[in-house]
Motif scaffolding. Structure first.
Motif, PDB file in Angstrom:
ATOM      1  N   ALA A   5       0.850  -1.183   0.000  1.00  0.00           N
ATOM      2  CA  ALA A   5       0.000   0.000   0.000  1.00  0.00           C
ATOM      3  C   ALA A   5       0.881   1.226   0.000  1.00  0.00           C
ATOM      4  CB  ALA A   5      -0.905   0.020   1.242  1.00  0.00           C
ATOM      5  N   TYR A  11      -5.562   1.497   4.642  1.00  0.00           N
ATOM      6  CA  TYR A  11      -5.162   0.210   4.081  1.00  0.00           C
ATOM      7  C   TYR A  11      -6.266  -0.794   4.359  1.00  0.00           C
ATOM      8  CZ  TYR A  11      -2.416  -3.971   3.122  1.00  0.00           C
ATOM      9  OH  TYR A  11      -1.971  -5.155   2.609  1.00  0.00           O
ATOM     10  N   TYR A  58      -1.194   2.298   8.560  1.00  0.00           N
ATOM     11  CA  TYR A  58      -0.260   1.629   7.655  1.00  0.00           C
ATOM     12  C   TYR A  58       0.754   2.642   7.114  1.00  0.00           C
ATOM     13  CZ  TYR A  58       1.396  -1.704   4.141  1.00  0.00           C
ATOM     14  OH  TYR A  58       2.170  -2.564   3.402  1.00  0.00           O
TER      15      TYR A  58
END
Length: 367
Positions: A5, A11, A58
């Motif tokens: 990602a 995410y 993330y």
């Protein structure tokens, strides 16, 4: 396998399902948070967005540092080596005594100033001479997708992976998470359900299940830490019960660390753990049959030393995170009686034959 990602984006979370009433249930950990649109789980970092679970941290970290491996603490996993440590924010337990509460309890995403992709973290570890990456500071369970992707990137670079966790995770994600970890230190916070319920807002059983799973069903090296809190989990009877369970269910070679509490977060009214309590706990655990029991957060030469379980020679003498003497063969055997020491040992101490020491080196990562 998780897909890469871009950093600073939501995410797609894994391990969730939709309930008949339309709520989304997170299946990552035993909290089983059930969320309406826009709500976050108890960990704060997993959120329902557009009818799906999303991980909000993330690629974002609360900071990176190069540490000694002994600080995790891991005493039987490549002693003297260095490790790149990082965490994000949030936690799926609510420990009143949390000693990283400014990170684990943070609901301010602006604290996550350092941004890095999994590949950038692996490259930074190699660039800084770190032998491993530690997923720590807050519990990596809550950022499992990010940790798994980073661990896979590290393995491509020959970098080992270490999880520092409370082990509060469901079986399905647990399999994927520990499949990419080379070592783990699991925080066994106490040995009573009352303690977990009252002081952690969790349960003991899932943690014991995780410990047994790691030791018996993975290749991940396991060590255990218990923070002894005066009047809460430090009675001789409870220490003996905990140590006896470890010896019986996991075996005598799993290292157990007893560490000293200091007043913090919502438990500032208690005193620090006396050295005598740690020394007594260590003796109880040794008498219960464990071979490797350590004391931490205190100066205790004997409690920091690794002894041969057969001839009792002092093989690794430590002063906190400093290794003062290393007396193992290249294959990890006692040079006095040839007993194989449980753990993961390389042909030499640390990096390039010398211990990293007690240094802590902050690292900034560029995207």
């Amino acid at each position: 396998m998780s897909q890469p990602a871009t950093v600073d984006t939501l995410y797609p979370g894994r391990w969730w399902h939709t309930l008949p009433d339309g709520r989304v249930q997170c299946d990552l950990c035993p909290r089983d948070c059930q969320l309406h649109e826009g709500q976050r789980g108890a960990c704060f970092v997993r959120q329902r967005v557009n009818d799906a679970m999303q991980l909000t941290t993330y690629g974002r970290s609360s900071g990176f540092c190069i540490d000694p491996i002994e600080k995790k603490p891991l005493n039987h996993f490549h002693p003297g080596s260095s490790i790149l440590s990082f965490g994000t924010a949030g936690c799926n337990l609510a420990c009143r005594f949390c000693q990283n509460w400014d990170i684990s309890k943070s609901k301010d995403m602006d604290r996550l100033m350092d941004q890095a992709s999994p590949q950038a973290i692996a490259a930074a570890a190699r660039r800084n001479g770190a032998d491993a990456v530690a997923y720590t500071y807050n519990d990596p369970v809550v950022f499992a997708e990010y940790a798994i992707d980073t661990a896979l990137a590290c393995r491509e670079q020959g970098i080992r992976n270490v999880a520092v966790t409370a082990g509060y995770i469901h079986p399905a994600p647990r399999r994927e998470f520990f499949a990419v970890m080379d070592a783990a230190n699991v925080d066994l916070k106490a040995f009573t359900e009352t303690f977990y319920h009252k002081l952690c807002v969790g349960h003991l059983g899932p943690v014991l299940d995780t410990l047994a799973y790691i030791h018996h069903e993975t290749q991940c090296w396991l060590e255990i830490t218990t923070l002894l809190i005066p009047g809460e989990n430090d009675s001789p009877a409870e220490v003996n019960e905990l140590a006896t369970w470890v010896a019986r269910e996991l075996g005598p070679d799993v290292p157990l660390h007893f560490t000293a509490f200091h007043p913090d977060w919502k438990m500032t009214d208690l005193p620090e753990t006396p050295l005598a309590t740690l020394v007594q706990a260590r003796r109880i655990a040794l008498d219960a049959g464990l071979h490797h029991v350590y004391t931490g957060n205190v100066h205790d030469s004997e409690g920091g030393t690794t002894f041969c379980p057969n001839c009792h020679a002092a093989l690794i003498i430590r002063d906190w995170y400093d290794i003062r003497r290393y007396d193992l063969t290249a294959s990890g055997h006692c040079p006095h009686c040839a007993t194989s020491l449980a753990g993961r040992f390389g042909p030499q101490l640390g990096h390039n034959g010398s211990a990293f020491g007690a240094r802590r080196i902050p690292v900034r990562l560029a995207l």
